[in-house]
Design an enzyme around this catalytic site. Sequence first.
Site, PDB file in Angstrom:
ATOM      1  N   PRO A 141      -4.504   8.382  -3.814  1.00 43.66           N
ATOM      2  CA  PRO A 141      -5.287   9.069  -5.123  1.00 43.66           C
ATOM      3  C   PRO A 141      -4.510  10.400  -5.393  1.00 43.66           C
ATOM      4  O   PRO A 141      -4.312  10.687  -6.729  1.00 43.66           O
ATOM      5  CB  PRO A 141      -6.641   9.251  -4.242  1.00 43.66           C
ATOM      6  CG  PRO A 141      -6.827   8.407  -3.432  1.00 43.66           C
ATOM      7  CD  PRO A 141      -5.476   8.149  -2.655  1.00 43.66           C
ATOM      8  N   SER A 157       7.455   4.404 -17.150  1.00 43.28           N
ATOM      9  CA  SER A 157       8.716   4.384 -17.989  1.00 43.28           C
ATOM     10  C   SER A 157       9.581   5.666 -17.865  1.00 43.28           C
ATOM     11  O   SER A 157      10.608   5.761 -17.959  1.00 43.28           O
ATOM     12  CB  SER A 157       8.479   4.313 -19.565  1.00 43.28           C
ATOM     13  OG  SER A 157       7.959   2.769 -19.451  1.00 43.28           O
ATOM     14  N   GLY A 217       0.731  -1.243   0.077  1.00 44.84           N
ATOM     15  CA  GLY A 217      -0.159   0.142   0.030  1.00 44.84           C
ATOM     16  C   GLY A 217       0.887   1.326  -0.130  1.00 44.84           C
ATOM     17  O   GLY A 217       1.231   1.932   0.970  1.00 44.84           O
ATOM     18  N   LEU A 218       1.352   1.745  -1.091  1.00 44.18           N
ATOM     19  CA  LEU A 218       2.006   2.905  -1.306  1.00 44.18           C
ATOM     20  C   LEU A 218       1.260   4.020  -2.043  1.00 44.18           C
ATOM     21  O   LEU A 218       1.286   5.283  -1.343  1.00 44.18           O
ATOM     22  CB  LEU A 218       3.350   2.561  -1.949  1.00 44.18           C
ATOM     23  CG  LEU A 218       4.320   3.711  -2.402  1.00 44.18           C
ATOM     24  CD1 LEU A 218       4.793   4.197  -0.833  1.00 44.18           C
ATOM     25  CD2 LEU A 218       5.390   3.194  -3.129  1.00 44.18           C
ATOM     26  N   SER A 224       3.640   8.594  -8.893  1.00 45.07           N
ATOM     27  CA  SER A 224       5.156   8.591  -9.107  1.00 45.07           C
ATOM     28  C   SER A 224       5.675   9.469  -7.838  1.00 45.07           C
ATOM     29  O   SER A 224       6.872   8.946  -7.591  1.00 45.07           O
ATOM     30  CB  SER A 224       5.379   9.501 -10.314  1.00 45.07           C
ATOM     31  OG  SER A 224       4.765   9.036 -11.518  1.00 45.07           O
ATOM     32  N   GLU A 278       4.859   0.227 -10.599  1.00 51.06           N
ATOM     33  CA  GLU A 278       6.325   0.193 -10.033  1.00 51.06           C
ATOM     34  C   GLU A 278       7.390   1.171 -10.847  1.00 51.06           C
ATOM     35  O   GLU A 278       8.353   0.904 -11.009  1.00 51.06           O
ATOM     36  CB  GLU A 278       6.786  -1.397 -10.307  1.00 51.06           C
ATOM     37  CG  GLU A 278       5.815  -2.047  -9.313  1.00 51.06           C
ATOM     38  CD  GLU A 278       6.457  -3.382  -8.883  1.00 51.06           C
ATOM     39  OE1 GLU A 278       7.765  -3.620  -8.504  1.00 51.06           O
ATOM     40  OE2 GLU A 278       5.697  -4.437  -8.406  1.00 51.06           O
TER      41      GLU A 278
HETATM   42  P1  FAD Z   1       1.327   9.905 -12.364  1.00 49.62           P
HETATM   43  O1  FAD Z   1       2.537   9.909 -11.088  1.00 49.62           O
HETATM   44  O2  FAD Z   1       0.225  11.295 -11.907  1.00 49.62           O
HETATM   45  O3  FAD Z   1       1.839  10.166 -13.491  1.00 49.62           O
HETATM   46  C1  FAD Z   1       1.163  10.553 -14.853  1.00 49.62           C
HETATM   47  C2  FAD Z   1       2.178  10.686 -15.945  1.00 49.62           C
HETATM   48  O4  FAD Z   1       2.974  12.004 -15.599  1.00 49.62           O
HETATM   49  C3  FAD Z   1       2.970   9.579 -16.154  1.00 49.62           C
HETATM   50  O5  FAD Z   1       3.028   9.569 -17.619  1.00 49.62           O
HETATM   51  C4  FAD Z   1       4.312   9.634 -15.480  1.00 49.62           C
HETATM   52  O6  FAD Z   1       5.411   9.075 -15.998  1.00 49.62           O
HETATM   53  C5  FAD Z   1       4.465  11.109 -15.726  1.00 49.62           C
HETATM   54  N1  FAD Z   1       5.133  11.887 -14.583  1.00 49.62           N
HETATM   55  C6  FAD Z   1       4.995  11.846 -13.342  1.00 49.62           C
HETATM   56  N2  FAD Z   1       6.046  12.524 -12.660  1.00 49.62           N
HETATM   57  C7  FAD Z   1       6.932  12.854 -13.658  1.00 49.62           C
HETATM   58  C8  FAD Z   1       8.189  13.286 -13.720  1.00 49.62           C
HETATM   59  N3  FAD Z   1       8.977  13.934 -12.643  1.00 49.62           N
HETATM   60  N4  FAD Z   1       8.880  13.468 -15.073  1.00 49.62           N
HETATM   61  C9  FAD Z   1       8.278  13.030 -16.259  1.00 49.62           C
HETATM   62  N5  FAD Z   1       7.155  12.267 -16.219  1.00 49.62           N
HETATM   63  C10 FAD Z   1       6.459  12.255 -14.997  1.00 49.62           C
HETATM   64  N6  FAD Z   1       0.335   0.687  -6.428  1.00 49.62           N
HETATM   65  C11 FAD Z   1       0.746   0.420  -5.021  1.00 49.62           C
HETATM   66  O7  FAD Z   1       1.153   1.047  -4.164  1.00 49.62           O
HETATM   67  N7  FAD Z   1       0.558  -0.928  -4.921  1.00 49.62           N
HETATM   68  C12 FAD Z   1       0.142  -1.560  -5.831  1.00 49.62           C
HETATM   69  O8  FAD Z   1      -0.036  -2.892  -5.651  1.00 49.62           O
HETATM   70  C13 FAD Z   1      -0.293  -1.165  -7.334  1.00 49.62           C
HETATM   71  N8  FAD Z   1      -0.750  -1.809  -8.172  1.00 49.62           N
HETATM   72  C14 FAD Z   1      -1.180  -1.584  -9.151  1.00 49.62           C
HETATM   73  C15 FAD Z   1      -2.019  -2.038 -10.280  1.00 49.62           C
HETATM   74  C16 FAD Z   1      -2.692  -1.489 -11.415  1.00 49.62           C
HETATM   75  C17 FAD Z   1      -3.105  -2.215 -12.276  1.00 49.62           C
HETATM   76  C18 FAD Z   1      -2.250   0.210 -11.496  1.00 49.62           C
HETATM   77  C19 FAD Z   1      -2.780   0.821 -12.613  1.00 49.62           C
HETATM   78  C20 FAD Z   1      -1.507   0.649 -10.665  1.00 49.62           C
HETATM   79  C21 FAD Z   1      -0.956   0.175  -9.724  1.00 49.62           C
HETATM   80  N9  FAD Z   1      -0.487   0.669  -8.387  1.00 49.62           N
HETATM   81  C22 FAD Z   1      -0.097   0.165  -7.105  1.00 49.62           C
HETATM   82  C23 FAD Z   1      -0.246   2.115  -8.588  1.00 49.62           C
HETATM   83  C24 FAD Z   1       1.072   2.672  -9.636  1.00 49.62           C
HETATM   84  O9  FAD Z   1       2.440   2.134  -9.224  1.00 49.62           O
HETATM   85  C25 FAD Z   1       0.832   4.018 -10.197  1.00 49.62           C
HETATM   86  O10 FAD Z   1      -0.179   4.061 -10.693  1.00 49.62           O
HETATM   87  C26 FAD Z   1       2.032   4.486 -10.786  1.00 49.62           C
HETATM   88  O11 FAD Z   1       3.118   4.652  -9.959  1.00 49.62           O
HETATM   89  C27 FAD Z   1       1.789   6.001 -11.503  1.00 49.62           C
HETATM   90  O12 FAD Z   1       1.481   6.720 -10.603  1.00 49.62           O
HETATM   91  P2  FAD Z   1      -0.009   7.694 -10.894  1.00 49.62           P
HETATM   92  O13 FAD Z   1      -0.898   6.442 -11.701  1.00 49.62           O
HETATM   93  O14 FAD Z   1      -0.525   8.258 -10.017  1.00 49.62           O
HETATM   94  O15 FAD Z   1       0.424   8.504 -12.340  1.00 49.62           O
END
Ligand code: FAD
Length: 383
Positions: A128, A366, A124-125, A132, A363
């Site tokens: 909403p 890209s 749980g990391l 990233s 995780e």
């Molecule tokens: P955001 O961080 O909002 O990113 C949106 C876009 O902005 C992306 O393209 C990103 O690359 C870009 N971006 C953000 N910051 C930067 C930067 N500094 N420079 C350039 N580009 C940037 N999380 C858990 O904790 N536990 C889990 O078990 C888990 N399972 C998951 C399972 C699924 C099916 C999904 C969809 C997600 C899961 N996640 C889980 C969450 C996942 O790790 C996050 O969705 C991921 O880290 C991206 O975060 P975000 O969706 O908030 O996107």
Amino acid sequence: MNLELSEEQEAVRRLAEDFVAREVTPHAVAWDRAEEVDRAIVKKLGSVGFLGLTLPEEYGGSGGDHLAYCLVTEELGRGDSSVRGIVSVSLGLVAKTVAAWGGEEQKREWLPRLASGEALGCFGLTEPGTGSDAGNLATRAVRDGDDYLVSGTKMFITNGTWAEVVLLFARTGDTPGHKGVSAFLVPTDSPGLTRRAIHGKLGLRGQATAELVLENVRVPASAMLGPEGKGFAVAMSALAKGRMSVAAGCVGIAQAALDAAVRYAGEREQFGKPIASYQLVQELISDIAVDVDAARLLTWRVADLIDRGQDFATAASKAKLYASEAAVRAANNALQVFGGYGYIDEYPVGKLLRDARVMTLYEGTSQIQKLIIGRALTGVSAF
Ligand code: FAD
């Protein structure tokens, strides 16, 4: 690095291949359509030792090295990424982190149950408001006598509705940023913890993804994993190894795409000949094959570095970045080989593409992997 598998590693790979052929592949399409993997698979994964790989035997683990872990993960990913993810999270992100950071009592309490499949773990990391930028999380743990009271919301949690324990990251104290984060092992039946299943995912549809809401959940201070304020380091160490596991799962997807494309190209005839005889179809297939090999070699290199006790974090980011993008490309190329039949779910490649797509997001996206690699090369953080 020795690229030959040892007899032991080959035996584990064959065991995984047989297991997947019997217990996973025949059900993968039905589980995808039903949006639910049969939960009985968890005990089965535990009984063959796949939930205890690399864990010490004294805590119920099945031992083995990280290359063996990659081989099993690849076979699971080849069969069904939803099942692969169950193992990557419960073993890769939770149990291995308990083994690395836990005190004796925490190890005795959780590792035998996680290794056998009696209990499942989730990680749980994400929240909403923070994905990233995970170190900026808002969930709070406030000290109350010998306990903490934890409140906050966790988003997109794999295994979320199934898990017995969540490795939860919360802010303790007033230090802003990642230095104020601590890790806790929280039973999911704790009063005040509720879970909501997230449906309608593009891929990994069989997986139990959930939102976790915590309202004043009472957690004993003894449930803290690692030192107070070191929770972000705990999370990052878990994710570095987790990225190897995701990469291995992606190799499995790409291998499944290759198998399917070669088979179909030999069977399907157009213009009076098998489509395998056309150079442009062979180009699609050879592109997939190169992606499979490159992704596998990058992934095995991470396993080798871990097993030799070397620094592996940047190599893990490279493997995860390359293998996840390669899995999407490979599945897309395989879909092209299948033509219109690739677009309907009676054939396997559409699911491979849907499942692969999320691997470039979770995780660390890209873009985030590139920032990690760039920071290691230049010494400058561009986050
Ligand atoms: P955001 O961080 O909002 O990113 C949106 C876009 O902005 C992306 O393209 C990103 O690359 C870009 N971006 C953000 N910051 C930067 C930067 N500094 N420079 C350039 N580009 C940037 N999380 C858990 O904790 N536990 C889990 O078990 C888990 N399972 C998951 C399972 C699924 C099916 C999904 C969809 C997600 C899961 N996640 C889980 C969450 C996942 O790790 C996050 O969705 C991921 O880290 C991206 O975060 P975000 O969706 O908030 O996107």
